[in-house]
Write a protein that holds these residues in place. Structure first.
Motif, mmCIF file in Angstrom:
data_model
loop_
_atom_site.group_PDB
_atom_site.id
_atom_site.type_symbol
_atom_site.label_atom_id
_atom_site.label_comp_id
_atom_site.label_asym_id
_atom_site.label_seq_id
_atom_site.Cartn_x
_atom_site.Cartn_y
_atom_site.Cartn_z
ATOM 1 N N UNK A 144 0.730 -1.271 -0.240
ATOM 2 C CA UNK A 144 -0.029 0.187 0.041
ATOM 3 C C UNK A 144 0.529 1.092 -0.210
ATOM 4 N N UNK A 145 2.354 1.386 0.008
ATOM 5 C CA UNK A 145 2.814 2.124 0.131
ATOM 6 C C UNK A 145 2.917 2.905 -1.257
ATOM 7 N N UNK A 146 3.134 4.420 -1.250
ATOM 8 C CA UNK A 146 2.953 5.346 -2.575
ATOM 9 C C UNK A 146 4.026 5.552 -2.998
ATOM 10 N N UNK A 147 4.881 5.600 -2.215
ATOM 11 C CA UNK A 147 6.644 6.512 -2.265
ATOM 12 C C UNK A 147 7.803 5.250 -2.948
ATOM 13 N N UNK A 148 8.735 6.041 -3.634
ATOM 14 C CA UNK A 148 10.005 5.299 -4.039
ATOM 15 C C UNK A 148 10.336 3.961 -2.693
ATOM 16 N N UNK A 149 10.188 4.439 -2.141
ATOM 17 C CA UNK A 149 10.563 3.450 -1.546
ATOM 18 C C UNK A 149 9.915 1.895 -1.499
ATOM 19 N N UNK A 150 9.105 1.944 -1.383
ATOM 20 C CA UNK A 150 8.050 0.533 -1.773
ATOM 21 C C UNK A 150 9.202 0.081 -2.817
ATOM 22 N N UNK A 151 9.143 0.520 -3.668
ATOM 23 C CA UNK A 151 9.999 -0.233 -4.756
ATOM 24 C C UNK A 151 11.369 -0.521 -4.273
ATOM 25 N N UNK A 152 11.927 -0.160 -3.680
ATOM 26 C CA UNK A 152 13.720 -0.241 -2.735
ATOM 27 C C UNK A 152 13.465 -1.413 -1.825
ATOM 28 N N UNK A 153 12.448 -1.660 -1.643
ATOM 29 C CA UNK A 153 12.309 -2.671 0.140
ATOM 30 C C UNK A 153 11.423 -3.741 -0.755
ATOM 31 N N UNK A 154 10.667 -4.404 -2.036
ATOM 32 C CA UNK A 154 10.483 -4.912 -3.150
ATOM 33 C C UNK A 154 11.777 -5.718 -3.315
ATOM 34 N N UNK A 155 12.599 -5.235 -3.761
ATOM 35 C CA UNK A 155 13.968 -5.289 -4.763
ATOM 36 C C UNK A 155 15.371 -6.323 -3.601
ATOM 37 N N UNK A 156 15.245 -5.300 -2.573
ATOM 38 C CA UNK A 156 15.993 -6.207 -0.680
ATOM 39 C C UNK A 156 15.247 -7.440 -0.385
ATOM 40 N N UNK A 157 13.478 -7.194 -0.317
ATOM 41 C CA UNK A 157 12.759 -8.574 -0.005
ATOM 42 C C UNK A 157 13.109 -9.868 -1.119
ATOM 43 N N UNK A 158 13.312 -9.816 -2.299
ATOM 44 C CA UNK A 158 12.971 -10.302 -3.383
ATOM 45 C C UNK A 158 14.592 -10.762 -3.803
ATOM 46 N N UNK A 159 15.825 -9.756 -2.780
ATOM 47 C CA UNK A 159 17.323 -10.218 -3.014
ATOM 48 C C UNK A 159 17.537 -11.826 -3.436
ATOM 49 N N UNK A 160 18.380 -11.593 -4.891
ATOM 50 C CA UNK A 160 18.704 -12.909 -4.728
ATOM 51 C C UNK A 160 17.678 -14.203 -5.093
ATOM 52 N N UNK A 161 16.563 -13.977 -5.478
ATOM 53 C CA UNK A 161 15.184 -14.536 -6.054
ATOM 54 C C UNK A 161 14.759 -15.158 -5.108
ATOM 55 N N UNK A 162 15.226 -14.619 -3.571
ATOM 56 C CA UNK A 162 13.592 -14.877 -2.904
ATOM 57 C C UNK A 162 12.008 -14.700 -3.176
ATOM 58 N N UNK A 163 11.298 -16.070 -2.877
ATOM 59 C CA UNK A 163 10.176 -15.440 -2.790
ATOM 60 C C UNK A 163 9.847 -15.510 -2.008
#
Length: 437
Positions: free
Chosen positions: A414-433
């Motif tokens: 539900x986040x609207x700012x640019x932090x959302x994309x970076x958080x998702x990238x970090x959570x997906x780091x290394x191909x983690x699902x």
């Protein structure tokens, strides 16, 4: 005293889904079951939050305690003519088996961690304190309650008695593996207990297994291994435990900060102060905890309100695989981004770790020391299990640890700012699902 050997006029039986029947003939056992302290176990689930993953897991510590008693009753019946077995210990074994989990609190281990408690300490307090249980045990003979407490504390002089309730192949494990498998609906926890009971033999200070029963024990060890990783450490269950723990931490924090709850959390105050006395401990069961969680959904504090609403309505955190040795930089950045986004990472970004050592043949003097399982060979030689079994040898002494990073995916989404994309990238780091609960 007469009470020590007093038998009921007729045998009582409990219908049981795992053992078919639980048989009670001793007056002492019947009276202990009827005490308020033992009846309280009906209100403590055996598997805590596991019913949020496996909906059938609604069974209680009461069920399990009766099951452990029944297994021990059968074992000592089989031992009755064995030269190494002291028949005078029969009633002590039965009482210790029945009462071994008496001190468990609501949600057991999660609750203990938050409030720095030890259920075994409370078990001994119930047995030795001013309780109905203590009064009944002392009718057997003076000092009998201390003997029962010593068996449960693993300090009793006859180690053979202790091993029936606490060892790597004891009645406790044999019941909970089968009972938990039955109520969760999985097949992992099933093994041939009938065969194991038939090949158990008392030798000096331990129970050993006839070598002809080795394959049944292998099956038991592997059942235990599978149950831990497929049921007890299930990541969705752990998500519920994370939220449960954070609710209790938040409530404790608010209490310390003099927050005005809409309803004074009377039942928790001694726990918040880390000084619970026995009477207060016995009054707190899972029904009371759920009552407060239900009310706390209406609290002014947004974190407590949100966490309780999540727990009560099963809106759990999602998770990704996490390697603390390789991903700490990513975690630190996530922590910072959560803070900047106004999401308190102390409650909403949680690393949870689970580890297990399924079988260990030798750890003398260490905490949680494990005595090995011995096989009785045809020539009467004792051989440690992993020396004979390739299957057990392959997992002996090998500790497996699993780490997960839990977070509220709905808030991130539900986040609207640019932090959302970076958080998702970090959570997906290394191909983690990101796993869906």
């Amino acid at each position: 005293m007469v009470y020590k050997d007093e038998q009921l006029d007729e045998e009582k039986v409990f219908k049981d889904p795992v053992h078919r029947y639980v048989h009670v003939k001793d007056r002492v056992i019947w009276d202990l079951i009827a005490t308020p302290e033992f009846q309280r176990l009906r209100r403590i689930k055996q598997l805590g939050t596991t019913n949020l993953t496996f909906h059938g897991a609604e069974h209680s510590r009461f069920n399990h305690s009766l099951g452990v008693y029944e297994i021990v009753r059968r074992i000592i019946f089989n031992f009755r003519n064995e030269p190494h077995w002291n028949t005078k210990e029969r009633l002590l074994c039965l009482c210790a088996a029945l009462l071994h989990d008496l001190g468990h609190g609501p949600f057991s281990h999660s609750f203990e961690k938050v409030f720095k408690l030890d259920h075994e300490d409370f078990t001994q307090q119930i047995i030795l304190g001013r309780t109905h249980v203590h009064t009944i045990l002392e009718k057997v003979e003076r000092g009998f309650s201390q003997k029962v407490a010593d068996v449960i504390a693993k300090t009793y002089e006859d180690k053979l008695v202790v091993s029936l309730i606490s060892s790597q192949i004891d009645a406790d494990r044999m019941d909970y593996l089968q009972r938990d498998a039955y109520f969760t609906g999985v097949s992992y926890g099933h093994f041939d207990m009938e065969r194991i009971l038939r090949v158990m033999r008392p030798i000096d200070d331990q129970v050993v297994i006839k070598s002809s029963g080795m394959h049944a024990v292998e099956d038991y060890i592997m059942s235990r291994y599978q149950m831990y990783w497929q049921v007890y450490f299930h990541p969705v269950t752990r998500s519920a435990e994370v939220i449960l723990s954070k609710i209790l931490h938040r409530a404790k924090y608010l209490f310390e900060k003099k927050y005005r709850f809409k309803l004074e959390p009377t039942h928790f105050i001694s726990f918040f102060n880390e000084r619970p006395v026995l009477d207060e401990y016995l009054k707190l069961d899972e029904a009371i905890v759920f009552y407060y969680f239900q009310l706390w959904q209406e609290e002014d504090d947004p974190i407590l309100r949100d966490l309780c609403e999540r727990f009560m309505n099963r809106r759990l955190f999602k998770y990704v695989e996490f390697n603390p040795n390789q991903q700490m930089n990513q975690w630190m950045e996530l922590y910072r981004l959560f803070q900047e986004a106004g999401i308190d990472p102390e409650y909403y970004l949680v690393v949870d770790s689970s580890s297990d050592l399924p079988y260990d043949f030798y750890r003398p003097g260490e905490e949680e020391e494990r005595l090995p399982i011995h096989l009785l060979m045809p020539n009467n030689e004792l051989r440690e299990l992993s020396r004979q079994s390739d299957i057990v040898e392959s997992i002996s002494g090998k500790k497996r640890t699993d780490h997960k990073l839990y977070f509220p995916a709905d808030i991130v989404s539900s986040m609207q700012d640019g932090k959302k994309q970076r958080i998702l990238e970090l959570l997906d780091n290394g191909g983690a699902k990101k796993h869906v609960n």
